[in-house]
Design a protein around this motif. Structure first.
Motif, PDB file in Angstrom:
ATOM      1  N   LYS A  98       0.985  -0.913  -0.120  1.00 35.20           N
ATOM      2  CA  LYS A  98       0.429   0.106   0.440  1.00 35.20           C
ATOM      3  C   LYS A  98       1.196   1.076   0.164  1.00 35.20           C
ATOM      4  O   LYS A  98       0.681   1.984  -1.021  1.00 35.20           O
ATOM      5  CB  LYS A  98      -0.724  -0.052   1.457  1.00 35.20           C
ATOM      6  CG  LYS A  98      -2.225  -1.050   1.457  1.00 35.20           C
ATOM      7  CD  LYS A  98      -2.602  -0.474   2.288  1.00 35.20           C
ATOM      8  CE  LYS A  98      -3.922  -2.245   2.388  1.00 35.20           C
ATOM      9  NZ  LYS A  98      -4.887  -2.532   3.620  1.00 35.20           N
ATOM     10  N   GLU A 147      -6.829   6.563  -4.754  1.00 36.77           N
ATOM     11  CA  GLU A 147      -7.162   6.020  -3.606  1.00 36.77           C
ATOM     12  C   GLU A 147      -7.401   5.336  -4.130  1.00 36.77           C
ATOM     13  O   GLU A 147      -7.751   4.502  -5.638  1.00 36.77           O
ATOM     14  CB  GLU A 147      -8.729   6.235  -3.112  1.00 36.77           C
ATOM     15  CG  GLU A 147      -8.723   5.118  -1.929  1.00 36.77           C
ATOM     16  CD  GLU A 147     -10.454   5.858  -1.534  1.00 36.77           C
ATOM     17  OE1 GLU A 147     -11.036   4.948  -0.373  1.00 36.77           O
ATOM     18  OE2 GLU A 147     -10.995   6.721  -1.710  1.00 36.77           O
ATOM     19  N   ARG A 185      -8.227   0.848  -4.813  1.00 38.70           N
ATOM     20  CA  ARG A 185      -9.494   0.367  -4.056  1.00 38.70           C
ATOM     21  C   ARG A 185      -8.965  -0.839  -3.445  1.00 38.70           C
ATOM     22  O   ARG A 185     -10.750  -1.394  -3.228  1.00 38.70           O
ATOM     23  CB  ARG A 185     -10.252   0.123  -5.344  1.00 38.70           C
ATOM     24  CG  ARG A 185     -10.565   1.670  -6.344  1.00 38.70           C
ATOM     25  CD  ARG A 185     -11.802   1.455  -7.593  1.00 38.70           C
ATOM     26  NE  ARG A 185     -10.851   0.960  -8.505  1.00 38.70           N
ATOM     27  CZ  ARG A 185     -10.915   1.301  -9.694  1.00 38.70           C
ATOM     28  NH1 ARG A 185     -10.906   3.115  -9.499  1.00 38.70           N
ATOM     29  NH2 ARG A 185     -10.034   1.296 -10.573  1.00 38.70           N
ATOM     30  N   GLY A 186      -7.767  -1.483  -3.718  1.00 38.82           N
ATOM     31  CA  GLY A 186      -7.590  -2.698  -3.121  1.00 38.82           C
ATOM     32  C   GLY A 186      -6.467  -3.608  -3.611  1.00 38.82           C
ATOM     33  O   GLY A 186      -5.865  -3.037  -4.072  1.00 38.82           O
ATOM     34  N   SER A 228      -6.949  -5.299  -7.765  1.00 42.36           N
ATOM     35  CA  SER A 228      -7.552  -4.407  -8.370  1.00 42.36           C
ATOM     36  C   SER A 228      -6.507  -4.146  -9.669  1.00 42.36           C
ATOM     37  O   SER A 228      -5.690  -3.977  -9.730  1.00 42.36           O
ATOM     38  CB  SER A 228      -7.882  -2.765  -8.089  1.00 42.36           C
ATOM     39  OG  SER A 228      -7.648  -1.843  -7.948  1.00 42.36           O
ATOM     40  N   GLN A 267      -5.881  -1.626 -11.167  1.00 42.20           N
ATOM     41  CA  GLN A 267      -5.024  -0.430 -10.403  1.00 42.20           C
ATOM     42  C   GLN A 267      -3.866  -0.725 -10.888  1.00 42.20           C
ATOM     43  O   GLN A 267      -3.022   0.564 -11.430  1.00 42.20           O
ATOM     44  CB  GLN A 267      -5.417   0.349  -9.366  1.00 42.20           C
ATOM     45  CG  GLN A 267      -7.200   1.420  -9.263  1.00 42.20           C
ATOM     46  CD  GLN A 267      -6.983   1.797  -8.094  1.00 42.20           C
ATOM     47  OE1 GLN A 267      -7.154   0.640  -7.375  1.00 42.20           O
ATOM     48  NE2 GLN A 267      -7.193   2.837  -8.038  1.00 42.20           N
TER      49      GLN A 267
END
Length: 322
Positions: free
Chosen positions: A148, A159, A161-162, A165, A167
């Motif tokens: 993280k 942000e 999301r998990g 992800s 992302q």
């Protein structure tokens, strides 16, 4: 092109106003290749021939991204096997490292006789080798927090999301779960990326977002390239031996005595050198192995220079931006 590829002659190009070495095809001279396109007789490498793989994929007309993922998967499988052998193999940590690696020189020059290490060098080398045997474990809270932290350092205004992800692909991971790649590279590869992001945020973001130079249509994926850098340094510095016997490894031990974070600092320098070589060679996706070879050769030369006592003395250190 076969795995007996021609060595390329060094000349210079301009990147960021600095002269940097890159290579043109010329006489045959085998260069031990650090990662995906190499022939190494060590316990945790298999003979790979990415040049032939490249031809295969081009012949099939496939997306080069598929070839990249295939080659990276092979690398990660090899490194994962190395980590497994270190963690559960017979003997002590140093014994396992010695057992898993061959005596073949990794890089230019021959192995040299190692003089006795100072107590400080012994201690710091052992600590570094202990770091190398830690596999990434997605169930560990500290590993999750580090992951993280890497996202926050890379994208402070977005942000996450998990931990799983889509992302993550924006950072250059192969899929939605970066732990899959880290399991191959070990926790040290995450530590290296996080150190880079925190210590040299401007350089980190410039490489992540490919902000300088004329970029290729098919760029190298940043995060997976970062795992490659960790792997290249471990091999080049002969860190899987009880005591490094390569000239680069021995010179590195002097720097490790000066700074316990020398490996992480060298990682940042190496990543910068790879991107600079990428630009100087006008490289594209499937030429990443050539870039790695050129950067490794240049880094070995810099490590062999006189009056180099710490990482900051390396000429390529000037590539870094705080």
């Amino acid at each position: 092109m076969t795995s007996g590829t021609v060595r390329r002659r060094v000349h210079y190009g301009e990147v960021k106003g600095r002269k940097l070495e890159h290579f043109d095809s010329t006489d045959y001279d085998e260069l031990n290749e650090p990662l995906l396109n190499h022939k190494v007789s060590s316990g945790f490498h298999k003979d790979l021939d990415v040049d032939e793989d490249e031809g295969y994929w081009r012949e099939k007309g496939a997306n080069p991204e598929l070839a990249w993922k295939r080659n990276v998967s092979q690398l990660l499988a090899q490194w994962s096997q190395c980590v497994t052998n270190v963690v559960i193999g017979p003997g002590s940590l140093l014994g396992v490292f010695l057992y898993r690696c061959s005596g073949k020189r990794q890089g230019n020059g021959e192995k040299v006789v190692v003089s006795n290490l100072s107590p400080l060098q012994e201690e710091r080398l052992r600590k570094l080798q202990l770091r190398l045997q830690v596999p990434f474990d997605g169930s560990r809270l500290d590993h999750q927090e580090a992951l993280k932290g890497l996202w926050k350092a890379a994208f402070p205004d977005i942000e996450l999301r998990g931990l799983k992800s889509e992302q993550w692909k924006d950072m250059g991971w192969q899929g939605s779960d970066p732990s899959t790649d880290f399991r191959g590279g070990g926790f040290v590869s995450l530590e290296n990326l996080l150190f880079f992001a925190q210590k040299f945020p401007k350089s980190f973001h410039r490489l992540l977002f490919k902000q300088e130079g004329k970029r290729a249509t098919w760029e190298y994926p940043f995060a997976v390239a970062g795992i490659n850098v960790s792997f290249m340094l471990i091999q080049m510095l002969d860190l899987c031996s009880e005591k490094p016997r390569s000239s680069s490894g021995i010179n590195f031990l002097k720097m490790l005595a000066e700074d316990e974070m020398a490996f992480d600092l060298l990682y940042c320098v190496a990543f910068e050198m790879i991107d600079a070589q990428w630009l100087a060679m006008h490289a594209s996706y499937m030429e990443f192995n050539e870039v790695l070879k050129a950067a490794q050769a240049q880094l070995e030369r810099e490590l062999s220079l006189e009056d180099i006592n710490q990482i900051q003395d390396l000429p390529a250190y000037n590539l870094l931006y705080q």
